[in-house]
Design a protein around this motif. Structure first.
Motif, PDB file in Angstrom:
ATOM      1  N   PRO A   1      35.724   4.923  36.606  1.00  0.00           N
ATOM      2  CA  PRO A   1      36.551   5.317  37.759  1.00  0.00           C
ATOM      3  C   PRO A   1      36.929   6.791  37.756  1.00  0.00           C
ATOM      4  O   PRO A   1      37.089   7.388  38.810  1.00  0.00           O
ATOM      5  CB  PRO A   1      37.782   4.412  37.641  1.00  0.00           C
ATOM      6  CG  PRO A   1      37.803   3.975  36.204  1.00  0.00           C
ATOM      7  CD  PRO A   1      36.374   3.882  35.792  1.00  0.00           C
ATOM      8  N   ASP A   2      37.097   7.385  36.581  1.00  0.00           N
ATOM      9  CA  ASP A   2      37.489   8.785  36.494  1.00  0.00           C
ATOM     10  C   ASP A   2      36.339   9.668  36.016  1.00  0.00           C
ATOM     11  O   ASP A   2      36.551  10.795  35.571  1.00  0.00           O
ATOM     12  CB  ASP A   2      38.683   8.943  35.538  1.00  0.00           C
ATOM     13  CG  ASP A   2      39.900   8.187  36.043  1.00  0.00           C
ATOM     14  OD1 ASP A   2      40.118   8.188  37.261  1.00  0.00           O
ATOM     15  OD2 ASP A   2      40.605   7.589  35.216  1.00  0.00           O
ATOM     16  N   GLY A   3      35.100   9.142  36.090  1.00  0.00           N
ATOM     17  CA  GLY A   3      33.959   9.888  35.587  1.00  0.00           C
ATOM     18  C   GLY A   3      33.494  10.957  36.557  1.00  0.00           C
ATOM     19  O   GLY A   3      33.828  10.952  37.740  1.00  0.00           O
ATOM     20  N   MET A   4      32.718  11.882  36.043  1.00  0.00           N
ATOM     21  CA  MET A   4      32.156  12.951  36.861  1.00  0.00           C
ATOM     22  C   MET A   4      30.643  12.807  36.893  1.00  0.00           C
ATOM     23  O   MET A   4      29.999  12.751  35.841  1.00  0.00           O
ATOM     24  CB  MET A   4      32.549  14.323  36.298  1.00  0.00           C
ATOM     25  CG  MET A   4      31.863  15.493  37.007  1.00  0.00           C
ATOM     26  SD  MET A   4      32.409  17.107  36.419  1.00  0.00           S
ATOM     27  CE  MET A   4      33.906  17.329  37.372  1.00  0.00           C
ATOM     28  N   SER A   5      30.075  12.747  38.072  1.00  0.00           N
ATOM     29  CA  SER A   5      28.627  12.666  38.179  1.00  0.00           C
ATOM     30  C   SER A   5      28.015  14.032  37.896  1.00  0.00           C
ATOM     31  O   SER A   5      28.685  15.068  37.976  1.00  0.00           O
ATOM     32  CB  SER A   5      28.216  12.206  39.580  1.00  0.00           C
ATOM     33  OG  SER A   5      28.427  13.244  40.526  1.00  0.00           O
ATOM     34  N   VAL A   6      26.728  14.032  37.554  1.00  0.00           N
ATOM     35  CA  VAL A   6      26.063  15.309  37.309  1.00  0.00           C
ATOM     36  C   VAL A   6      26.006  16.138  38.586  1.00  0.00           C
ATOM     37  O   VAL A   6      25.990  17.374  38.541  1.00  0.00           O
ATOM     38  CB  VAL A   6      24.643  15.077  36.755  1.00  0.00           C
ATOM     39  CG1 VAL A   6      24.717  14.493  35.353  1.00  0.00           C
ATOM     40  CG2 VAL A   6      23.809  14.171  37.669  1.00  0.00           C
ATOM     41  N   TRP A   7      26.008  15.482  39.731  1.00  0.00           N
ATOM     42  CA  TRP A   7      25.974  16.193  41.014  1.00  0.00           C
ATOM     43  C   TRP A   7      27.305  16.896  41.273  1.00  0.00           C
ATOM     44  O   TRP A   7      27.334  18.071  41.655  1.00  0.00           O
ATOM     45  CB  TRP A   7      25.653  15.205  42.142  1.00  0.00           C
ATOM     46  CG  TRP A   7      24.404  14.432  41.870  1.00  0.00           C
ATOM     47  CD1 TRP A   7      24.301  13.210  41.257  1.00  0.00           C
ATOM     48  CD2 TRP A   7      23.064  14.854  42.143  1.00  0.00           C
ATOM     49  NE1 TRP A   7      22.989  12.852  41.153  1.00  0.00           N
ATOM     50  CE2 TRP A   7      22.203  13.820  41.688  1.00  0.00           C
ATOM     51  CE3 TRP A   7      22.507  15.980  42.741  1.00  0.00           C
ATOM     52  CZ2 TRP A   7      20.824  13.897  41.815  1.00  0.00           C
ATOM     53  CZ3 TRP A   7      21.131  16.060  42.865  1.00  0.00           C
ATOM     54  CH2 TRP A   7      20.307  15.032  42.408  1.00  0.00           C
ATOM     55  N   SER A   8      28.409  16.171  41.079  1.00  0.00           N
ATOM     56  CA  SER A   8      29.717  16.800  41.314  1.00  0.00           C
ATOM     57  C   SER A   8      30.021  17.841  40.243  1.00  0.00           C
ATOM     58  O   SER A   8      30.740  18.815  40.499  1.00  0.00           O
ATOM     59  CB  SER A   8      30.824  15.739  41.343  1.00  0.00           C
ATOM     60  OG  SER A   8      30.886  15.020  40.129  1.00  0.00           O
ATOM     61  N   GLY A   9      29.458  17.670  39.044  1.00  0.00           N
ATOM     62  CA  GLY A   9      29.630  18.681  38.009  1.00  0.00           C
ATOM     63  C   GLY A   9      28.984  20.000  38.404  1.00  0.00           C
ATOM     64  O   GLY A   9      29.552  21.086  38.180  1.00  0.00           O
ATOM     65  N   THR A  10      27.800  19.927  39.006  1.00  0.00           N
ATOM     66  CA  THR A  10      27.137  21.133  39.493  1.00  0.00           C
ATOM     67  C   THR A  10      27.967  21.814  40.573  1.00  0.00           C
ATOM     68  O   THR A  10      28.123  23.041  40.577  1.00  0.00           O
ATOM     69  CB  THR A  10      25.740  20.793  40.044  1.00  0.00           C
ATOM     70  OG1 THR A  10      24.913  20.323  38.976  1.00  0.00           O
ATOM     71  CG2 THR A  10      25.089  22.012  40.690  1.00  0.00           C
ATOM     72  N   VAL A  11      28.534  21.020  41.487  1.00  0.00           N
ATOM     73  CA  VAL A  11      29.364  21.579  42.558  1.00  0.00           C
ATOM     74  C   VAL A  11      30.595  22.269  41.979  1.00  0.00           C
ATOM     75  O   VAL A  11      30.968  23.370  42.413  1.00  0.00           O
ATOM     76  CB  VAL A  11      29.776  20.470  43.553  1.00  0.00           C
ATOM     77  CG1 VAL A  11      30.829  20.984  44.531  1.00  0.00           C
ATOM     78  CG2 VAL A  11      28.557  19.962  44.310  1.00  0.00           C
ATOM     79  N   ALA A  12      31.212  21.648  40.976  1.00  0.00           N
ATOM     80  CA  ALA A  12      32.408  22.238  40.367  1.00  0.00           C
ATOM     81  C   ALA A  12      32.089  23.592  39.731  1.00  0.00           C
ATOM     82  O   ALA A  12      32.840  24.562  39.885  1.00  0.00           O
ATOM     83  CB  ALA A  12      32.990  21.288  39.327  1.00  0.00           C
ATOM     84  N   LEU A  13      30.967  23.662  39.015  1.00  0.00           N
ATOM     85  CA  LEU A  13      30.570  24.927  38.397  1.00  0.00           C
ATOM     86  C   LEU A  13      30.247  25.980  39.456  1.00  0.00           C
ATOM     87  O   LEU A  13      30.631  27.152  39.330  1.00  0.00           O
ATOM     88  CB  LEU A  13      29.352  24.704  37.496  1.00  0.00           C
ATOM     89  CG  LEU A  13      29.597  23.958  36.184  1.00  0.00           C
ATOM     90  CD1 LEU A  13      28.278  23.636  35.509  1.00  0.00           C
ATOM     91  CD2 LEU A  13      30.480  24.777  35.252  1.00  0.00           C
ATOM     92  N   ALA A  14      29.531  25.560  40.492  1.00  0.00           N
ATOM     93  CA  ALA A  14      29.153  26.510  41.544  1.00  0.00           C
ATOM     94  C   ALA A  14      30.382  27.056  42.255  1.00  0.00           C
ATOM     95  O   ALA A  14      30.478  28.263  42.523  1.00  0.00           O
ATOM     96  CB  ALA A  14      28.205  25.835  42.535  1.00  0.00           C
ATOM     97  N   LYS A  15      31.330  26.188  42.557  1.00  0.00           N
ATOM     98  CA  LYS A  15      32.559  26.644  43.224  1.00  0.00           C
ATOM     99  C   LYS A  15      33.329  27.621  42.343  1.00  0.00           C
ATOM    100  O   LYS A  15      33.897  28.603  42.845  1.00  0.00           O
ATOM    101  CB  LYS A  15      33.437  25.444  43.575  1.00  0.00           C
ATOM    102  CG  LYS A  15      32.924  24.630  44.759  1.00  0.00           C
ATOM    103  CD  LYS A  15      33.883  23.495  45.086  1.00  0.00           C
ATOM    104  CE  LYS A  15      33.428  22.747  46.338  1.00  0.00           C
ATOM    105  NZ  LYS A  15      34.342  21.606  46.664  1.00  0.00           N
TER     106      LYS A  15
END
Length: 504
Positions: free
Chosen positions: A132-146
């Motif tokens: 439930p509180d995990g981070m997908s590899v896709w959202s991880g990329t978005v977080a780094l890019a932002k």
């Protein structure tokens, strides 16, 4: 006593006295002053216990030039399975905050933080486990890019303010500290824009993305090309383009941009909508281009062309490669006997460590070519997948002698074939002598279905689960009696993460 031993490894157990002490310490803020060598174990404890604010404090004072996330956290099962979204976000935010302070206080060296490289490669996809509180590899990329975009904007704003306040001054400003973020980048149409913005900042930004593995799904041709052209070429070891509907024409336009990656070892192109069964002029030109561009990739060792219809053209596609492949995935590629003959005779065969030929009909003309290929690859083969290949007990009996010659085999995938319980027993007895074999994914035996039809066409409600449980128990007893209880035999094709080429 330092955190790392002479071998650079991690503590032997998660409940070591050092680790237990670290967990007690991170339960309180602010942290006391501790020796530098304790920072990694404190970081690990804070991550396991879900303490994002403590992680921020640790990053703000990180005493080493490199923070390698996987080296500290990823080796430990408890940490890997722990929900990590807030913790990972807190680490990124802490780096952003440090760079913001450096921009606002140029030339000030009072910060204890010595971080220059944040390595977050190899993060697991927590979304795949439905945490439930995990981070997908896709959202991880978005977080780094932002984060990269934010730091770049703040730098531009600071430079504008400084330019206005120092007009006419000839003094040069001190170069701001920079941090390289090594990451595996995952992108689709939704996240394309923010990743492109982050990559455009390039080396001019204090926070710089350095890609190790690049995966694009459902992205247009122009988007793929623009991102490939924006990546720093030095660290890219894998490009994975899937579900992009490129076709042979699209690949001919994408592949020329891969030759700028000198360390590219893995190229994965599954589900690219390639069909070269009809040799029309456009196909011939496309195959020549594909072969030519593959030949330029001097470091290439893994190639995945899964679900491409390649009938009779494997020789023409691989003919320009100057070094042998070690991993070749050709699942559902409509291969012909001539393709197997080429592969058996090629310099790839004795070098192959991983081979996926799932989805081919080995019940007739392809059985002997497969047997010959297995004999040619037997000295090197570690992983073999023959799932959904219409194999029966009689076909298995033909292949067993060749399988036994694969003395280094570690995993064998046979799910989706039509074996009986007797066939499975024979397979177990004949392969249990392979010393390195640790995983077999076997098909549900035909005995466990209430009808005599091919299991591939039988509805789920026709499966006798009691029978399947008895099969599993009997196979386990056979492994125990043979002295190999360590070998995993499972009928679940999704129960074990696919082995990666870089872990071979």
């Amino acid at each position: 006593m330092g955190w790392f031993g002479a071998s650079g490894g991690a503590p032997r157990s998660m409940d070591s006295l050092l680790f237990l002490s670290a967990r007690r310490l991170v339960a309180h803020r602010p942290l006391p002053t501790v020796p530098a060598q304790l920072y990694p174990v404190l970081f690990q404890a804070a991550f396991l216990d879900g303490r994002p604010l403590v992680l921020q404090d640790l990053v703000a004072q990180w005493p080493f030039p490199v923070l390698n996330f996987q080296r500290i956290v990823g080796r430990h099962e408890l940490c890997r399975d722990h929900p990590s979204k807030l913790c990972i976000q807190s680490i990124i935010l802490a780096v952003v905050e440090q760079l913001r302070r450096d921009l606002e206080e140029p030339g000030c060296d009072s910060s204890p933080c010595r971080l220059r490289v944040l390595d977050v490669t190899g993060l697991q996809d927590d979304a795949a486990s439905h945490a439930p509180d995990g981070m997908s590899v896709w959202s991880g990329t978005v977080a780094l890019a932002k984060a990269c975009v934010e730091v770049s904007k703040r730098q531009q704003e600071f430079q504008k303010r400084r330019s206005r306040s120092h007009k006419g001054s000839s003094g040069a400003a001190a170069a701001p500290r920079s941090v390289d973020v090594h990451a595996d980048l995952f992108v689709n149409g939704t996240s394309y824009g923010v990743l492109w913005d982050a990559l455009q900042a390039g080396n001019a930004s204090p926070l710089r993305l350095k890609c190790r593995e690049f995966q694009a799904e459902e992205l247009c041709l122009a988007g793929i090309v623009s991102l490939l052209k924006s990546l720093d070429p030095s660290g890219v070891r894998r490009v994975d383009l899937r579900f992009n509907n490129l076709g042979l024409g699209g690949l001919s336009l994408v592949l020329p941009h891969l030759s700028r990656f000198p360390n590219l070892r893995s190229l994965r192109l599954p589900y690219s909508n390639v069909d070269v069964r009809r040799l029309i002029p456009e196909s011939v030109l496309g195959i020549r281009c594909l072969a030519r561009e593959l030949g330029k990739l001097q470091s290439l060792r893994e190639l995945n062309l899964g679900s491409s219809r390649l009938s009779g053209n494997l020789r023409h596609i691989l003919c320009k490669l100057e070094a042998p492949l070690e991993s070749l995935e050709l699942a559902f590629c409509s291969l012909l006997p001539s393709d197997f003959a080429f592969l058996s005779q090629s310099f790839h065969a004795p070098a192959l460590k991983r081979l996926d030929l799932s989805g081919h009909d080995f019940s007739q003309t392809l059985l002997q070519p497969l047997k010959h290929l297995l004999e040619e690859t037997s000295a090197s083969l570690l992983h073999l997948d023959l799932m959904e290949c219409r194999l029966t007990d009689s076909h298995l009996a033909t292949l067993l002698a060749s399988l036994q010659r694969c003395s280094l085999l570690r995993s064998l995938g046979l799910f989706g074939n039509s074996f009986s319980m007797a066939g499975l027993k024979d397979l177990l007895w004949k392969t249990v002598v392979l010393p390195d074999l640790c995983l077999v994914v076997y098909p549900i035996p035909v005995d466990c279905y209430r009808s005599g039809l091919d299991p591939g066409w039988i509805l789920e409600d026709q499966l006798d689960r009691e029978c399947l449980g008895a099969v599993s128990a009997e196979l386990g007893q056979m492994l125990e009696s043979s002295g190999r209880p360590d070998v995993i035999w499972t009928s679940n094709p999704y129960g074990h993460r696919a082995l990666d080429y870089f872990s071979l």
